[in-house]
Design an enzyme around this catalytic site. Structure first.
Site, PDB file in Angstrom:
ATOM      1  CG  ASP A  74      -6.231  -4.129  -3.301  1.00  0.00           C
ATOM      2  OD1 ASP A  74      -5.127  -4.663  -3.508  1.00  0.00           O
ATOM      3  OD2 ASP A  74      -6.440  -3.223  -2.475  1.00  0.00           O
ATOM      4  CG  HIS A 101      -5.441  -2.904   0.835  1.00  0.00           C
ATOM      5  ND1 HIS A 101      -5.006  -2.393  -0.374  1.00  0.00           N
ATOM      6  CD2 HIS A 101      -4.821  -2.162   1.791  1.00  0.00           C
ATOM      7  CE1 HIS A 101      -4.191  -1.393  -0.167  1.00  0.00           C
ATOM      8  NE2 HIS A 101      -4.049  -1.224   1.134  1.00  0.00           N
ATOM      9  CB  SER A 137      -0.982  -0.068   1.173  1.00  0.00           C
ATOM     10  OG  SER A 137      -2.098   0.726   0.925  1.00  0.00           O
TER      11      SER A 137
HETATM   12  N1  LIG Z   1      -3.281   1.520   3.284  1.00  0.00           N
HETATM   13  C1  LIG Z   1      -2.582   2.363   2.692  1.00  0.00           C
HETATM   14  O1  LIG Z   1      -1.310   2.476   2.867  1.00  0.00           O
HETATM   15  C2  LIG Z   1      -3.229   3.353   1.793  1.00  0.00           C
HETATM   16  C3  LIG Z   1      -2.397   3.755   0.576  1.00  0.00           C
HETATM   17  C4  LIG Z   1      -2.744   5.168   0.342  1.00  0.00           C
HETATM   18  C5  LIG Z   1      -3.403   5.683   1.582  1.00  0.00           C
HETATM   19  N2  LIG Z   1      -3.482   4.563   2.539  1.00  0.00           N
END
Ligand SMILES: N=C(O)[C@@H]1CCCN1
Length: 294
Positions: free
Chosen positions: A245, A272, A105
């Site tokens: 995701d 995710h 992420s």
């Molecule tokens: N879970 C994450 O890191 C996301 C990526 C962009 C903002 N939060």
């Protein structure tokens, strides 16, 4: 076997954990967590990639077992700060001449920022569940929000408009989105819950750079993009994302279009966190990629 330690980073400390031996044959892998402002805990399943290589987890400055700075101004938290922290950790661990990164992420965004600077020691890159721009991310989030039950979306919008995103009602509505697009293993595994407990306890970095939730991005990263620079990545790269995701395919696509040596694995049963949602297949796919690195 794991060892832990702290790397001095200016006046601060970066906590790290090494699974395996840094001197073993495989290219050491450094795991970059997301958020920004999360902790390493939800990535602990990546220890399954250790064995003939060391796997390094660390808590980026601002949360977890690293130095917290709740009174730092919002503009203290920058991409450059976390790039400098990563460089410092690589040097402290003595692996700056040979390492690979797995960023999840935000961690993938940070890893891509690191890679476009073409560091000599980088041998490979895994960008997991990461957008190539936050505009694409927020546009995708709006489309996913439109699929939520109408009363849930109405609750979210009302609290965002009123600035009451710290309310339990908002958090309960956020969980409906997260159970669809952040982690479909319900209830959350303990290591994932540990990261969210840490985030709740100290949201300083997350609020400064991202905002109150994954899909309400009002922090300093809201205009971030690497799309026009990512063709500079000069190492083999594996993209990972989930079919469900929040990092939807269109948010990842610029990496696939522009990184010269790239392959992309979409985990059909995941959102995710494929490393948690499909752990065996994740280890098989990512482990196989890492074994191609030298
Ligand atoms: N879970 C994450 O890191 C996301 C990526 C962009 C903002 N939060």
């Amino acid at each position: 076997m794991a060892t832990e330690g702290h790397a001095a980073f200016g006046d601060h400390q970066t906590w790290y954990r090494i699974t395996g031996e840094l001197g073993s044959g495989g290219v050491p892998l450094v795991a970059l967590h997301g958020g920004p402002g999360c902790t390493h805990d939800y990535l602990l399943r990546l220890t399954s990639l250790a064995g003939d290589r060391a796997v390094v987890h660390y808590d980026q400055l601002g949360n977890g077992r690293s130095t917290h700075l709740p009174d730092a101004p919002a503009d203290f938290w920058t991409v450059e700060l976390f790039l400098a922290e990563l460089d410092n950790l690589l040097r402290t661990l003595g692996i700056a001449d040979r390492y690979a990164l797995l960023g999840q992420s935000w961690g993938g965004m940070l890893a891509a920022e690191h890679a476009v600077r073409r560091p000599a020691g980088l041998r490979g890159l895994v960008i997991a569940n990461s957008p190539a721009s936050m505009r694409l991310w927020s546009a995708a989030a709006d489309r996913l929000r439109a699929e939520l039950p109408p009363d849930v979306e109405k609750t979210l919008r009302a609290h965002e408009a009123d600035g009451t995103t710290d309310s339990q009602e908002y958090k309960d509505a956020v969980d409906v989105f997260y159970e669809r697009h952040l982690c479909r293993v319900v209830p959350m595994p303990d290591e994932v819950a540990a990261t969210f407990e840490a985030l709740d306890a100290d949201p300083t970095v997350y609020h400064a750079m991202n905002g109150p939730s994954e899909f309400h991005v009002i922090g300093s990263l809201q205009d971030w993009s690497i799309i026009d620079r990512v063709d500079a990545v000069a190492v083999p790269t594996l993209l990972v994302s989930g079919r469900h995701d929040e990092a939807t395919p269109e948010t990842v696509q610029p990496y696939a279009d522009r990184i010269p040596d790239v392959r992309w694995e979409i985990f059909e049963e995941s959102s995710h966190m494929p490393h948690v949602e499909e752990p065996e297949r994740f280890t098989e796919v990512v482990g196989g990629f890492l074994r191609t690195l030298s």
